[in-house]
Design an enzyme around this catalytic site. Structure first.
Site, short mmCIF file in Angstrom:
data_model
loop_
_atom_site.label_atom_id
_atom_site.label_comp_id
_atom_site.label_asym_id
_atom_site.label_seq_id
_atom_site.Cartn_x
_atom_site.Cartn_y
_atom_site.Cartn_z
N ASP A 189 0.76 -1.13 0.00
CA ASP A 189 0.01 -0.02 -0.03
C ASP A 189 0.82 1.45 -0.12
O ASP A 189 2.05 1.21 0.45
CB ASP A 189 -0.72 -0.06 1.26
N ARG A 221 -0.87 -0.60 -8.76
CA ARG A 221 -2.32 -0.49 -8.42
C ARG A 221 -2.48 1.19 -8.14
O ARG A 221 -1.94 1.65 -7.40
CB ARG A 221 -2.56 -0.91 -7.08
N LYS A 246 -6.58 6.84 -5.76
CA LYS A 246 -6.91 8.51 -5.98
C LYS A 246 -5.96 9.10 -4.97
O LYS A 246 -5.01 10.08 -4.88
CB LYS A 246 -8.03 8.81 -5.75
N ARG A 284 -12.14 5.89 5.80
CA ARG A 284 -13.16 5.86 4.82
C ARG A 284 -14.16 6.75 5.03
O ARG A 284 -15.08 7.10 4.23
CB ARG A 284 -13.70 4.48 4.87
C1 LIG Z 1 -8.21 -1.53 -3.92
C2 LIG Z 1 -8.02 -0.30 -3.07
C3 LIG Z 1 -6.62 -0.02 -2.58
C4 LIG Z 1 -6.37 1.32 -1.99
N1 LIG Z 1 -5.10 1.45 -1.46
C5 LIG Z 1 -4.58 2.85 -1.03
C6 LIG Z 1 -3.46 3.01 -0.83
O1 LIG Z 1 -2.43 2.19 -0.78
N2 LIG Z 1 -3.23 4.17 -0.45
C7 LIG Z 1 -4.21 5.36 -0.47
O2 LIG Z 1 -3.48 6.53 -0.30
N3 LIG Z 1 -5.52 4.94 -0.93
C8 LIG Z 1 -5.74 3.65 -1.15
N4 LIG Z 1 -6.98 3.26 -1.50
C9 LIG Z 1 -7.97 4.65 -1.37
C10 LIG Z 1 -8.15 5.28 -2.63
O3 LIG Z 1 -7.00 6.23 -2.42
C11 LIG Z 1 -9.28 6.53 -2.18
O4 LIG Z 1 -9.21 7.16 -1.11
C12 LIG Z 1 -10.48 5.60 -2.40
O5 LIG Z 1 -10.67 4.72 -3.22
C13 LIG Z 1 -11.92 6.58 -2.72
O6 LIG Z 1 -11.52 7.10 -3.91
P1 LIG Z 1 -12.41 6.76 -5.29
O7 LIG Z 1 -11.26 6.39 -6.22
O8 LIG Z 1 -13.34 5.83 -5.01
O9 LIG Z 1 -13.23 8.03 -5.93
P2 LIG Z 1 -13.97 8.93 -4.91
O10 LIG Z 1 -14.13 10.15 -5.87
O11 LIG Z 1 -13.81 9.25 -3.65
O12 LIG Z 1 -15.27 8.14 -4.87
C14 LIG Z 1 -16.19 7.69 -5.88
C15 LIG Z 1 -17.59 7.34 -5.50
O13 LIG Z 1 -17.21 6.03 -4.82
C16 LIG Z 1 -17.97 5.95 -3.77
N5 LIG Z 1 -17.02 5.92 -2.47
C17 LIG Z 1 -15.93 6.35 -2.47
N6 LIG Z 1 -15.28 6.01 -1.11
C18 LIG Z 1 -16.47 5.84 -0.17
C19 LIG Z 1 -16.61 5.45 0.92
N7 LIG Z 1 -15.47 5.71 1.67
N8 LIG Z 1 -17.78 5.34 1.42
C20 LIG Z 1 -18.87 4.61 0.48
N9 LIG Z 1 -18.63 5.26 -0.69
C21 LIG Z 1 -17.40 5.84 -1.29
C22 LIG Z 1 -19.06 6.89 -3.89
O14 LIG Z 1 -20.17 6.37 -4.49
C23 LIG Z 1 -18.18 8.27 -4.51
O15 LIG Z 1 -19.26 9.03 -5.11
C24 LIG Z 1 -7.25 2.14 -1.96
C25 LIG Z 1 -8.63 1.97 -2.65
C26 LIG Z 1 -8.91 0.88 -3.24
C27 LIG Z 1 -10.07 0.61 -4.20
#
Ligand SMILES: Cc1cc2nc3c(=O)[nH]c(=O)nc-3n(C[C@H](O)[C@H](O)[C@H](O)COP(=O)(O)OP(=O)(O)OC[C@H]3O[C@@H](n4cnc5c(N)ncnc54)[C@H](O)[C@@H]3O)c2cc1C
Length: 315
Positions: free
Chosen positions: A135, A186, A189, A291
């Site tokens: 991560d 991976r 955002k 989250r």
């Molecule tokens: C498999 C995986 C591994 C990850 N590993 C890392 C990492 O190593 N380091 C790191 O900094 N981040 C990590 N993340 C988190 C990532 O950086 C984002 O903070 C997170 O995925 C929310 O961004 P989004 O791309 O879904 O877009 P967003 O624009 O934030 O969300 C898009 C849509 O997704 C849904 N959504 C998003 N988040 C939530 C939530 N918490 N609860 C409910 N609905 C939600 C909503 O419908 C929202 O409108 C990881 C995410 C995933 C999926």
């Protein structure tokens, strides 16, 4: 608002009172609020959650929660937990895939301890055909994470991949660096509160960066993971892959446990690979607060959960 919520939840995540309250109620019963995002506190619960996902045609990666350890003893304990988890996964027959954090393995104690601990995990992992994804934590750790990753890559560990964050201005160069090695990225955002010097602050800028990097990874990367719940970006990824003739076996989508289950299911039904990140363990509070920071609307369901659990306890 986008970064304001993250800052607020980051501050709250350091509150001992809140942590006590959450720990008391968050996972107490099968319906407790933190279970929406966390598979459980034990390995048994994680394996059960993994099996349920596999039955629905989803792939998975297990994350034993923990971060920011300060002593070599704590880093050693986390490493031993991962070694035990490898045995548990082997015995269970679920997919062999792990995610972990370097601050959990002692990178704050010293770099060499962390490299040794990671190697202790990679040794059996590689032997048994696991994939291990590192991560990405906050920007203070970006360079050292890449550096540790490259050290192990040079030592011929090929079962490792890395997460990179689209909100960081430096990430395009990092994607090129890992594409050149042939390592799997991976793309996420980014979940931490970062200053404007290092990270885009507006959602539109982060999303635009994500799409640029997604294209670069689909064109030049090695089985990249497009890790997002953003439906517009998922649609854009599908369109780009289709346009360029990139097959569904050359990349995967990844999502977090409990988020956008509808989208997870529809992508799977359409023949895409979808992997779910399944976190478990007792140290769930910082993960859980990230989250909430991503989507402040989640606070409503947490408050309702706490009130109903307190109500039940009082009855
Ligand atoms: C498999 C995986 C591994 C990850 N590993 C890392 C990492 O190593 N380091 C790191 O900094 N981040 C990590 N993340 C988190 C990532 O950086 C984002 O903070 C997170 O995925 C929310 O961004 P989004 O791309 O879904 O877009 P967003 O624009 O934030 O969300 C898009 C849509 O997704 C849904 N959504 C998003 N988040 C939530 C939530 N918490 N609860 C409910 N609905 C939600 C909503 O419908 C929202 O409108 C990881 C995410 C995933 C999926």
């Amino acid at each position: 608002m986008y970064s304001g919520a993250k800052a607020l939840f980051y501050a709250l995540s350091r509150s001992a009172t809140l942590q006590r309250l959450a720990s008391r109620y968050g996972m107490a019963s099968p319906r407790s609020f933190a279970r929406r995002f966390i598979a459980g506190e034990t390995e048994g619960e994680a394996i059960a959650a993994a099996r349920a996902l596999e039955r629905r045609g989803l792939r998975l990666t297990l994350d034993y929660l923990g971060e920011s350890v300060r002593t070599a003893a704590e880093a050693d304990a986390a490493t031993r937990e991962y070694l035990r988890l490898i045995d548990v996964i082997l015995a269970s027959g679920i997919e062999r895939n792990l995610s972990l954090k370097l601050t959990q393995l002692g990178v704050d104690v010293d770099r060499a301890t962390c490299v040794d601990n990671l190697r202790r995990i990679l040794e059996p992992a590689q032997r048994h055909g696991f994939c291990v994804r590192i991560d990405m934590e906050n920007s203070a750790y970006t360079e050292v994470t890449l550096d540790v990753f490259e050290t192990l890559w040079q030592q011929q560990y090929r079962c490792i991949g890395l997460a990179l964050q689209a909100y960081l201005r430096r990430t395009e160069a990092d994607v090129r660096r890992l594409n050149a090695l042939g390592a799997s990225v991976r793309l996420v955002k980014g979940a931490y509160k970062e200053p404007a010097e290092v990270a885009y602050q507006d959602k539109a800028e982060v999303d635009a960066s994500y799409v640029r990097l997604m294209r670069l990874l689909l064109d030049e990367g090695t089985i990249p993971a497009i890790a997002t719940h953003d439906e517009a970006i998922v649609t854009e990824t599908r369109a780009y892959a289709h346009e360029r003739g990139i097959g569904r076996d050359r990349f995967e989508f990844e999502m977090l446990y409990g988020i956008r289950r509808d989208l997870q299911a529809s992508l799977t039904a359409n023949g895409y690979r979808v992997r779910i990140y399944v976190p478990f363990g007792r140290q769930w509070f910082p993960y859980f607060m990230r989250r909430l920071g991503e989507r402040p609307a989640n606070v409503g369901f947490v408050i309702r959960g706490i009130l109903s659990e307190r109500g039940a306890a009082d009855r």
